[in-house]
Every structure is written in C-alpha cells, then in structure tokens.
Design an enzyme around this catalytic site. Sequence first.
Site, short mmCIF file in Angstrom:
data_model
loop_
_atom_site.label_atom_id
_atom_site.label_comp_id
_atom_site.label_asym_id
_atom_site.label_seq_id
_atom_site.Cartn_x
_atom_site.Cartn_y
_atom_site.Cartn_z
N LYS C 76 42.52 38.78 32.89
CA LYS C 76 43.20 39.27 34.10
C LYS C 76 43.23 38.12 35.10
CE LYS C 76 42.80 43.02 37.56
NZ LYS C 76 42.06 44.25 37.92
N SER C 151 44.57 48.49 38.92
CA SER C 151 45.19 47.21 39.17
C SER C 151 45.30 46.35 37.91
CB SER C 151 44.44 46.44 40.25
OG SER C 151 43.13 46.16 39.81
N SER C 175 40.31 50.69 38.23
CA SER C 175 41.31 49.73 37.77
C SER C 175 41.25 49.27 36.33
CB SER C 175 41.31 48.51 38.69
OG SER C 175 41.77 48.89 39.96
#
Lengths: 93, 478, 484
Positions: C76, C151, C175
């Site tokens: 990420k 997210s 998330s």
Amino acid sequence: MSFTQNDVKKLAYLARLAVDHSIVEDLDRILQLVNKISEINTDHIPPMAHAQETKQRLREDVVTEPDVRTIMQSEIPESAKAAGLYLVPKVVE
Amino acid sequence: MEWETVIGLEVHVQLNTKAKIFSGAATTYGAAPNTQACAIDLGLPGVLPVLNGETVKMAIKLGLATNAEIAERSVFDRKNYFYPDLPKGYQISQFTYPIVKNGRLNIELEDGTKRTINITRAHLEEDAGKSIHEEFRASSGIDLNRAGIALLEIVSEPELRSANEAVAYLKTLHALVKYLDICDGNMQEGSFRCDANVSVRPKGETKLGTRAEIKNVNSFKFVEKAILVEVDRQIAILQSGGKVIQETRLYDSQKNETRPMRSKEEANDYRYFPDPDLHPVIINQAFIDAVKQTMPELPAAKHARFMQQYMLNDYEAKILTASKALANFFENTVQIAGQANTKLTANLMLGEVNAALNREAKDIEQIAITEQQLAKLVQRIADNTLSGKLAKTVFELLWQNPQDPDLIIEQQGLKQVTDLGAIEGIVDTVIANNPKQVADYRAGKQQIFGFFVGQVMKVSQGKANPEQVNKILQDKLR
Amino acid sequence: MHTKSILETAKDLQSKKISSVELTTHFLERIKKFDPKLNSLITMAAEQALTNASLADQTIAAGQAGPLTGIPILHKDIFCTNGIKTSCGSKMLDNFIAPYDATLVKKLKTAGAIMLGKTNMDEFAMGSSNENSYYGPVRNPWNLECVSGGSSGGSAAAIAARLALAATATDTGGSIRQPAALCGVTGIKPTYGLVSRFGMVAFASSLDQAGPMANSAEDCAVMLQAMAGFDPNDSTSVEKTPPNYVTHLNDSLAGLKIGLPHEFFSEQLNPEIAKVVDNAVKELEKLGAVVKEISLPNTHLSIPVYYIIAPAECSSNLARYDGIRFGYRCSNPKDLEDFYVRNRSEGFGKEVKRRILIGTYVLSAGYYDAFYVKAQKIRQLIANDFINAFKEVDVIIGPTTPELAFKIGSKNTNPIEMYLSDIYTTSLNLAGLPGLSMPGGMINNLPVGIQVIGNYFQEAKILNVAHQFQKVTNWHTQIPAEFV
C-alpha cells in the site's frame, strides 16, 4: 451545537488551512454525529490511551545516525536550500 | 506607592546526552547545518520517537538534588503549533504529568541572606531547531541540528523578589546542573536558557499582577538588567493608570530595553494531548536508587565536608565549592601538595587564582596552570624557597606561561635568601649606611622599623626571608 | 500461476517448476493488462521487481528459500519504500521519494518477497471507498461502477483481480477489513502493537495497524508471520514473540465458542447480508463450534468516538506537511503565512481538511475535556465490552460491513454517510483487538465479508477459524469474470 463561520475561521488558522464556507455544513454534520457522546456518563472511567497500557521503553544513549543531509535534502528543489539550510519566506520575529 | 517585584523563572537546560532525546542523531555543538538531523528529527512521514533513557536518569538526578518528588508515572504530551524550526508541527513535551515536581533550591545572596526557592516542576522535552534571518534577503534559513536535543525545563514558583535574587537563583541552578554533570552550562552556546516572568504589584497585595515573559536572555548580567528595566517599565505604566499587557518580550542589550515579540500576540492554543506514539514513563524505586548511586557529591555536602576536612571557614568553603571543577582543582592540588599545605593551597586559590580568573572573566575549566604546577608552587612557599611576595610574582609568571615553577625560580633567580649569614651581612650594611635612622629608632621612633625592612628587601631584591629579616633587624637595632 | 496459494507457489519455485522471474513477469503483465480498468496501482516498480526476482531465484537455487522467497506482492502506498515514490494517495506527497524503508517493508524484503508496486489508497488513509485519492478512485473488480472500499482499496482490488499473491495494507477504522469485504478477499488487522508502525505514514497513531491482504487465510498467515514482531524503532511495538500462525491454521474448531453480538444483527441490517453471516456460522457449527449470543452494548458509540479520536490524532500527525523539508511546495508564496496555508491547502484534499479541522476542534481549549478526553473514556467502555465478552467466548463473528460495494460517487453529498460504513469495524481499532474479514457469500454478484474478531494477540485463532471455513467453502476462490 453548531459551527459559525468565525469558529471555522479560527480552526482553519490553527491548522494553517484555507477553506471555503461550504465546509461549515460538513463540519456541522460531523459535529452532530460526534456530539452523541455528550449523553453518556463517563464519571470514574479512566481515559484509554492504548490497548495495552505498557511503560515506555528506554533507548541507550548512543549516536546511531550519521550525517544524512545530502539524502534528506534531495527531497526539495535547489531553490529551497542554501548553505545546507532549509529556506522559507522570511520569519518575522 | 511602594511596589513589589514578582519573578518566576523558567530555565531550559540542554541535557548533555550523546544522542538526542527521541532519535539517535548526535548533539555536538557547532556542526555544519543539518548534518545532525536524521529522518526522525526532520519529522519525515512514518518516523517514530523512542525515548533516550539517559535523559530520564538526568531528570531524576536533578529531582534528587532538589529534594523533589520523582513521578512514578509521567507522560509526554504534544504541544501543537506551526513554526519553521519545529519540523513536526508539534513539540514533544510534558504538560500534565511532568517527571519532577515540588523541589527546592537554597540560594544565598551577596549580602549573605539565605532563601529557599520552590521549584514547581521540571519536565523533559525536545529542543527546536534554529532560524537564521540575517543571511538571506527574503528568506530565513532553518538549521535542524538542534531539533530534538533533550531539554529539561525547570520552573520556579514566582517567589523571587528582585533581580538580585533571580541572578542568585540562576547561578545556583547553573552550578548545580554542572555539578550533576547533566549540562555543560555553556550559556553562549545556548545550553542554559532563561525566561523570566516578571510582574509588579503594590506592596502588601497578595494577588499577582499581570506578567510579561522575557524570553531567551543568555547571560546572568543581561537577566539582571532585563528584569530591572522591565520592572521600571511596568511600574511606569501602572503609575500612569495604564494596564500591563500579558505578552512575550525580548531583551535588547544594546538599547537596554525590552520589546514585544511580534508573533505571539494571539495566545496560541497549543492543544496539548498525550503523544500516542509514546507510552507513559514508569519509574520505580529501584530505578531511582540506581540513579542515586551515580550521583556526585552535591554542593551542600561538599561545602560541609570542605569545612571539616580542610579546616576552612564557611566563606572559604563557599568559594571553593562554587563549582565542581573548582572544588576538584583544589582537592587535587592539595593531594599533590600535601595535606599539611592545605591552608597555603586554599589561600593561593582564594587569592591569586581567583583574582586572575575574575580579571580575565575565565572559569577554572579554562585555567592553563595545571594542578601539579600549582601544587609545586605551594610546596616552594612551604619550604621557604619563595617568600610570600615573590610567590605572587612567580604566580603571575606561571599564569602567563604555565610550566614547572622550579624553572621560573631558577631562571629568575628568585630563590629566597634564608642563609642567616647572608641576611646578617645585608642588615649590617643597611645599618651602617643609615646612621641617622638608626639613631632615631634607638631614640624611640619605633615606627621607622619598616624603613629598615624595606631597605633590606631592596638590597636583597626581595629575596630575603621576611621572618628572618625581622628577627635579625630587631636583634641588631637594639 | 495467479490462482495458486503462496505455499503452493513456493513449492513450485523451490522445485524449479517455475522461476521467480517468470512468476514476476506474469504478474507484471497482468498488471499492465488489467490495472487500467481498476486503477489499483499508483506506482509500478517493474525493473526492481525483476532484479529482485532474479536474486530470489539464486536464493532458491542455493536452497535457502523461505515461504515468501520470490513471491510477488504489492505494498500500500502508505509504506515508505526506499528510493521509490511514496505518495499516501495525496498530492502532498506526489513528489516524495522515501529515503528509507518501513520496517515491514524491510522484513518482507528479507523474507524474499518481490514488490511489484505501490497500491492506490484514500488520501492519508482517510476514507472508506478509495474515492479520496489524488490518483482517482479504485474500481471494484466485481463491478467496475462500484467502489473497492477504502482506505486500502488498491490492495483489495489488486488481490481480487489476482494482480499479485498478497498485498500489505493498513487499518485505522476498518481500512483493511472493509475493502477486503467489498472486494471478496481475506484481510487481517492484527492486535495493536503486533506489527511495527515505523515507516508507515501516520494517520491516527493509537489506532493504525498494518496487516496483509490475500486470497486466503493461509496466505495471510504466511504474510503475517513475516510482518509481525517487535521493532525497537516503534515505542508502541509489543515485545511479544509471535506464534507460528501457519501451523495453527489446522487446529480443530471443536468446542470453539463463537459469540454473536445482537447489536451487530439489528433490524437495520440488510437481511441478505444477515443470511450470509448466518450460513457462515452454520458451517462453523458443522465443524464443531458452538454459538452464544452476546452483547456489546456500547457498539453504537464507536463511530462518534472514532470520529473524535482519529481526527484529533491526525490533525497533529499531519502538521508536519508544510512543504519545508519535503512534499508539495506552492510557487511564489507572498510570505511565510501564505507559504504554510497554500502548501497545505493546495496539497491536501477535502476529506483530509475536514478531519484536520474536526481534530483541531476537539483538541482545542474548552472542548478538549468534553470531546477528546471523554471519547478516550468511552473507548475504555467499548474495550471493556469485548474484554467481558471474551470471558464467555473465544471469537466474535458478524458482518464486516452493513452494505455491499456501492456505486462510485453515490455517497458524495454527505460525509457522514461514508462514515457509517465503519459501524462494525471501528470498535476493534478503538479496543486494539485483532479482526479479519473473509468472503462469505455473494449478493447481486457483489461479495459479502464475514468479520471474525479475536481477543488480544489471538491472530492464530481467527486465522484458524477463517482457514477451516475456507476449507469447506469456496467463496474465496472465486475470481471476477473479467480478471480470470
């Protein structure tokens, strides 16, 4: 409970943000949401900072970091540095 | 109207740890800009702080030395504000639960008055970087070498009542942190920085007046001046019916006045909250005891011991223990010179050495003469090689050009004349050359004895042993 | 190659059936082909990946391979990767080349994993749909008109589309779990403090945790094994040696006590989702688990509490973004004030600004006690609910989200609507507990996630539950048609 334009202006200054007045409505909605907690009795309850209340670990007093100026200052353009210093618009004391 | 001055002092003591409080970067003074600022100090995305244990030990030392409470649990808080020398946009400090609370510092004024000043708290925090404004026309340059250096902020109760007291407090605290070896005390380099909170009120009034904070005064002399000038300013305002504004002010030493700092008009809301990247600092008795073991002898204890061990009076002990370095110099010199010569050593240090240091505004750390050399000088006085007067001369020469005193004595031919025969010879000559004075003396004018002593000394170029000169003169002038 | 598990792939690599270079090339090509539809990557690191794959092949040849050696993964874009752009989904860091590796990046490198690139995410990890990214929204592989969740939307979508064998992600209020649920993949948020936060761009320091996403609990276990463990650079890192997550996957579920909080199954819950969860629980009962109804009475407070604490901490964590030492820098500022305000206002997106302002408010003088401190107290109440529940049960199960993946743009008008997606997930972050989401069914061809919550440091147990479930079902093996 509600935000005024002035409230938001003050907050924006503290946070160094420029915001347009449409944000007041959004902030108000969020405020309504979070203000639910005011109904709850929390007397005699300690605030929880972390899941595991542990003690702070202590580091040894030893220098472990070398001079990394060149690497770090590669993050900014040439115009933003001089003589090893970071440049900002003049600070008025 | 009689006015009372009320002063509270906040001193930022830079702890002399090798590494910074939350990162492993170096703390040496004077490094090229930003060469001692690692990713953590720069507040790069993703970095995290880890506490340097040595800073905790140093805070505890200060707490123990001031009879303070050491908090079993203290917490780091974030103080949030924007300034270019504050990389994270917040300073890690301690607000609600400081590591040290309720200490005391005993101070003594020049006139001998003793007072005990309460220390409200002392807490750990990180220093900010430095801004350089003069070099660039439209910019300021930021150096973050200092960002992250450990500070211990020591806050006194507003119990000081004069600029004098404030200076006495600062000097005592300054000596103490050097004694504890937690700070090098170098005020020029910013290791010991004072902020003075000054207010005035009518004498007898118990409520505190509005205070102004005078920031970053970096010498005892300027602290005193700044306070005096600020007190005058406030009294003038109040007497003319005005109100003192609570604000931060800077002292201008050129103009000898204080002026407000522009940026701090609006009271900043620092939004303190516990730093979620750090856990509370938990200190148990065992940890404190371990630190206690490493504590040096404190000034008060050393003072008492000096009086007893070296037979010094209160005043002498006070001067000699004013700084740890001075006390160590004295003790080491006595060691070498011999216990029997303690008094001589003390006199020399209190006299010549002290005078020379003061004259050149130097600290004992900067003395060029070694303990060995001074001890040798003491021995040469003790064994009568040097008269008291000549010893002073030798000292001055030593001060200019440190070396083995024997070399100076040799070169300058300063050996005291103690040979009785030689002195007798000189005395005979002087008596023979001054018949009128001899007659006057024998007729009863006792006071001209000094004349004869002077003459003998002149002829012997100061080298004759005074005691012996006196004795022989008295014999021969009878 | 892209449908095999990590352990199966590792076997193939070690038996030389395939090489890491072949494997890596395969996935890089899949990314080139499929990612334009998804926008799940911000940066592709093809050259480094192939170089590292080649090195991995040498390690394998030397007989020194571990389970992750040569395995292609994604990070990420919230994790600092040395020499590689780390944007955090924001214009503020669009020009930021991280000068160091996050601890977990280092650990996975040491384990031999091959990073293919950095995944898209909601800006500074703030969002539940990945529509708050400077680089555009991520599309759900199951329905390209729908959000991937956030997210960690990029990681979730990429895994669902089989663009890598695993991905790292972070979870502050849900998330990892929520996008995992919306994309039909498995993701685990560990106990707070298990995985180092050093090098992970901070959003809310007392809530953030990193964890893996993959197509099975087993894959997640292998990844977590390499990611977990004490880091002296992180003061909140816990000094506990992680157990062997992989060997515990096959523990029997006989006698396992599953708690079902009645607050998670209210009348408001979409009945189809409730059914999916119900079916999943039945499968677990077949394996020997027993069910008990429990209560988590303060569940309804978790969102207000979260939206006080998270913004408060982020308002402080994001104060460092001022353009002085790195990051976005405006041109021709009038003066210092203008410099600060423009750098920050031009660099941050709307949601980030909203949260900074709310955070500033709840910390400000006069409001701190009523909001921030009070929220931390209620946080304790929420944690106590779980602590009490875990006296009676071993794991807690419920839906991961109250809804399925929604249409992109459909929740734009009111930020609160977006916040309510987090109803089942935020309480775990507040309490610091571990939780995972695994795919448990489909409705209208959109995945439904089941959340399995464990007690502190019980990652092995919840991975075990998920693995046993995945042995008797195949929701987790389904691949969206376009990406087969």
